[in-house]
Design an enzyme around this catalytic site. Structure first.
Site, PDB file in Angstrom:
ATOM      1  N   ASP A 447      17.702 -26.787  -8.354  1.00 52.73           N
ATOM      2  CA  ASP A 447      16.422 -27.479  -8.015  1.00 52.73           C
ATOM      3  C   ASP A 447      15.979 -27.474  -9.418  1.00 52.73           C
ATOM      4  O   ASP A 447      16.482 -27.241 -10.564  1.00 52.73           O
ATOM      5  CB  ASP A 447      15.448 -26.080  -7.550  1.00 52.73           C
ATOM      6  N   ASP A 515      10.945 -31.700   0.863  1.00 47.92           N
ATOM      7  CA  ASP A 515      10.544 -30.611   1.144  1.00 47.92           C
ATOM      8  C   ASP A 515       9.869 -30.694   2.664  1.00 47.92           C
ATOM      9  O   ASP A 515       9.656 -29.834   3.494  1.00 47.92           O
ATOM     10  CB  ASP A 515       9.131 -29.899   0.501  1.00 47.92           C
TER      11      ASP A 515
HETATM   12  C1  DGJ Z   1      11.402 -26.433  -4.116  1.00 48.87           C
HETATM   13  C2  DGJ Z   1      12.601 -26.745  -3.137  1.00 48.87           C
HETATM   14  O1  DGJ Z   1      12.261 -28.283  -2.838  1.00 48.87           O
HETATM   15  C3  DGJ Z   1      12.552 -25.947  -1.921  1.00 48.87           C
HETATM   16  O2  DGJ Z   1      13.540 -26.512  -0.891  1.00 48.87           O
HETATM   17  C4  DGJ Z   1      12.772 -24.714  -2.475  1.00 48.87           C
HETATM   18  O3  DGJ Z   1      14.084 -24.531  -2.788  1.00 48.87           O
HETATM   19  C5  DGJ Z   1      11.870 -24.079  -3.256  1.00 48.87           C
HETATM   20  N1  DGJ Z   1      11.653 -24.939  -4.277  1.00 48.87           N
HETATM   21  C6  DGJ Z   1      12.249 -22.766  -3.954  1.00 48.87           C
HETATM   22  O4  DGJ Z   1      11.255 -22.395  -4.901  1.00 48.87           O
END
Ligand code: DGJ
Length: 702
Positions: A447, A515
């Protein structure tokens, strides 16, 4: 031979199966663009530059435009020589052809700077890769302040439309179309990653549709700051330049050093956007994705983020693993929260040791548990970041990007490590390598949750090279990890789909699309994504976004079956019946996933233009089609019977539709079409969910 130099006309012609790109030597000695479009059947007809009239007041369509002389287009190169001269004069020297690679060599008329423009022709894909390399042969540094990878030209026309992908967090890759008018249009990233706002891709069409019309397109293999500039002047050709963003960029090229630009992948389709996507998709699977996993099917994963957020522990993850295994999941992934003092996003980033309160026995018992349940184990990391509240930051406050005398502005309570530094690069590489060497981890979600703010690197004389070196180091780290741990699947995520591009795709097996996993919103995000990225790399989860009961379960699953499917829902809240339905749908996905992930995508109906989102996937051997149809709310839907024409079938073959047990000829399915019944009872009390419907049909050649 895909590359020919015609001595009599002084032109190079680069041909693929269906397209051609050509440029030549003008009487002025300059190399200028000649043609980009459909392959011309009689070679002798390719145009030369005899009729090109150079205007003394401005210069246009140089194959490699520079800041210098009378050039009026966006330059591919701007430098400052050691004596302060900011004007480049490039002279063509010679060319070299080796198989499908053409190199054109230039040197500055006075200073000892050389430039090589590369063209790699991929005949059978109808695509071409371009890049530029600079070499400093002088004894003094040369400062590069603007460096693009390529410049393209299209004939003047008033009917062009620009298609590109725009967005923001939770609304990435939205299809955007606009007419091209006089002036400049800039698409860019200045945030140190590919960005949610724009994606480094363009398509210009002449009234094209999914199946018809001319489309010129390109995408940039770069995950940092980039820029695409479209430039239209009255009567002149349209110029499109792509490459590194010159904003805040400065790179000191030392004597004997060289610098190579990111690659641009470009192409032309005379059969609309569908063919453009199909060419890019195939090339990505066969030529870009990491070889170790490119042809393997993506497994169905479960990720516990939506269920437990930061409150992960051995017990609750095992409970979720039980349910995940029960419904047929193949990889169990623990997301954020497993390390350091990480109970919220305020602390712990940078401290990549297992949190002893949450996992007193380390990760091994959970990993083993997943394995006994027949699942691989995966882990979330965000190694480019640090919370000020962490051990790492207290030990190395100098590692973050910052300016002295300025605040260190946090984003999501975190600062960014300066990956351009060699010590930070070594730390990140060692940390992840150690994690993968010590644990049986088969999946990494990498991430990156914030953009760059204060881009300072106080110890470095040439601070602004950070924008370039950061990304190069990121690629080296991923490359090293992928080579050493080739059986680990890597997913690129950046707070959703903020780092999706073909540069990253050389190392990442898949991307976190967004997301936002609401199955309705997703259709728009996935439609844009699929325009230039393969469904196989598009991760689609079934979660409870938008409300678990707002949409029928099948509709939610069918939306996620349009790419590589995952589950992110809180399975603890699922009833026995829900779990049974999920199991059946996952099982169905496993039956169709080869066709979805490796086949040819036909976008039959667009959610942004109709109330339907319908994709047909044709298996690589053309014997199976999968039709995924989502119907969204629309007026008078109780009358809705939709006739949909399939594509890519054989006219004379017979096809069996598994769900309805009907047999039709390919000719019928493609010309008359298949009737899909979406009628529903008129019930004013019906819940909204009734307006969202879906069907999945498997059509097999007999
Ligand atoms: C942002 C990501 O897009 C989410 O899927 C998740 O992994 C969160 N970060 C976790 O902090």
């Amino acid at each position: 031979m895909p590359i020919t130099y015609d001595e009599s006309k002084k032109i190079w012609v680069l041909e693929t199966n269906d397209t051609a790109y050509s440029f030549g030597i003008h009487q002025s000695g300059k190399i200028k663009h000649c043609y980009w479009g459909k392959k011309i059947s009689r070679f002798d007809d390719y145009p030369d530059l005899k009729s090109y009239r150079e205007n003394p007041w401005w210069d246009w369509n140089d194959e490699i435009p520079v800041r210098g002389g009378a050039n009026q287009t966006e330059p591919c190169l701007q430098v400052v020589y050691a004596d302060g001269v900011r004007d480049v004069t490039l002279n063509y020297q010679d060319y070299h052809i080796q198989d499908n690679l053409l190199s054109i060599h230039f040197t500055d008329e006075y200073y000892r700077l050389s430039l090589t423009s590369f063209y790699k022709v991929h005949e059978s894909y109808d695509l071409m890769e371009r890049s530029i390399q600079l070499e400093n042969h002088s004894d003094l540094p040369i400062t590069i302040v603007n460096f693009k990878s390529a410049s393209f030209y299209l004939p003047a026309s008033d009917v062009y439309t620009l298609t590109h992908l725009t967005g923001m967090w939770a609304h990435e890759t939205r299809l955007t179309k606009e007419p091209i008018t006089e002036g400049k249009k800039i698409l860019e990233s200045r945030v140190g990653r590919t960005s949610h706002f724009h994606n480094p891709f363009f398509a210009v069409d002449e009234k094209a549709t999914e199946d018809h019309g001319n489309v010129w397109f390109g995408q940039l293999a770069w995950s940092g700051n980039w820029k695409i500039a479209l430039n239209k002047k009255p009567y002149e050709q349209i110029q499109i330049s792509l490459g590194l963003n010159e904003w805040d960029f400065e790179y000191s090229l030392q004597p004997s050093a060289s610098l190579t630009s990111p690659v641009v992948l470009s192409g032309f389709s005379s059969n609309g956007f569908g063919e453009m996507s199909s060419r890019l998709h195939r090339f990505q699977i066969e030529q870009i994705l990491p070889k170790s996993n490119a042809h393997q099917l993506r497994k169905v994963l479960y990720n516990s983020w939506e269920a437990t957020a930061f409150n992960v522990n051995e017990e609750n993850q095992k409970a979720l693993a039980d349910k995940a295994a029960e419904i047929g999941v193949e990889i169990f992934v623990v997301d954020d929260g497993w390390f350091g003092e990480r109970s919220s996003d305020r602390s712990g980033l940078g401290d990549w040791h297992v949190n002893a309160q949450k996992f007193p026995r380390g990760l091994k018992p959970l990993i083993d548990y997943c394995k006994t349940k027949g699942m691989d184990f995966g882990l979330w990391i965000e190694p480019e970041m640090v919370n000020p509240d962490s051990q790492l930051y207290s030990q190395h406050p100098e590692w973050v990007l910052h300016f002295p005398n300025r605040p260190r502005t946090t984003g999501r309570n975190q600062l960014m490590l300066n990956l351009a530094r060699e010590d930070v690069k070594a730390f990140v590489l060692d940390t992840v390598d150690h994690l993968l060497s010590e644990n049986d981890i088969r999946f990494i979600k990498w991430d990156m949750n914030r953009p760059v703010f204060e881009a300072g690197w106080p110890e470095e004389a040439n601070q602004q090279k950070m924008w370039f070196d950061y990304i190069e180091n990121l690629y080296t780290i991923w490359d090293t990890l992928k080579t050493k741990h080739h059986d680990v699947i890597f997913e690129s995520c950046a707070g959703g789909g903020g780092r999706v591009d073909i540069g990253m795709m050389r190392y990442a097996d898949q991307f976190w699309t967004s997301d936002n996993t609401d199955p309705y919103d997703r259709q728009f995000i996935q439609e844009g994504f699929s325009l230039c990225y393969n469904p196989k790399v598009m991760m689609c989860w079934v979660t409870d976004w938008g409300g678990k009961n707002s949409y029928p379960m099948t509709y939610r699953f069918h939306a996620a079956m349009m790419g590589s499917m995952g589950i992110g829902a809180d399975l603890a809240g699922y009833s026995k019946e829900d779990l049974q339905t999920a199991k059946e749908l996952i099982n169905q996905y496993k039956q169709i996933r080869n066709t979805v992930q490796n086949g040819r995508l036909y976008r039959l109906m667009s959610p942004s233009q109709t109330s339907f989102s319908i994709n047909q996937y044709l298996s690589p051997d053309s014997t199976e089609s999968v039709l995924i149809c989502l119907k969204n709310p629309m007026p008078l839907s109780m009358f809705q019977v939709l006739r949909i024409k399939l594509k890519g079938l054989e006219e004379k073959s017979l096809y069996h539709i598994s769900q309805t047990d009907q047999i039709f000829s390919g000719s019928f399915l493609m010309n008359h079409g298949l009737d899909l019944d979406f009628r529903q009872e008129l019930d004013v009390k019906a819940k909204d969910a009734n307006h969202f419907k879906s069907q999945l049909l498997i059509i097999k050649k007999k």
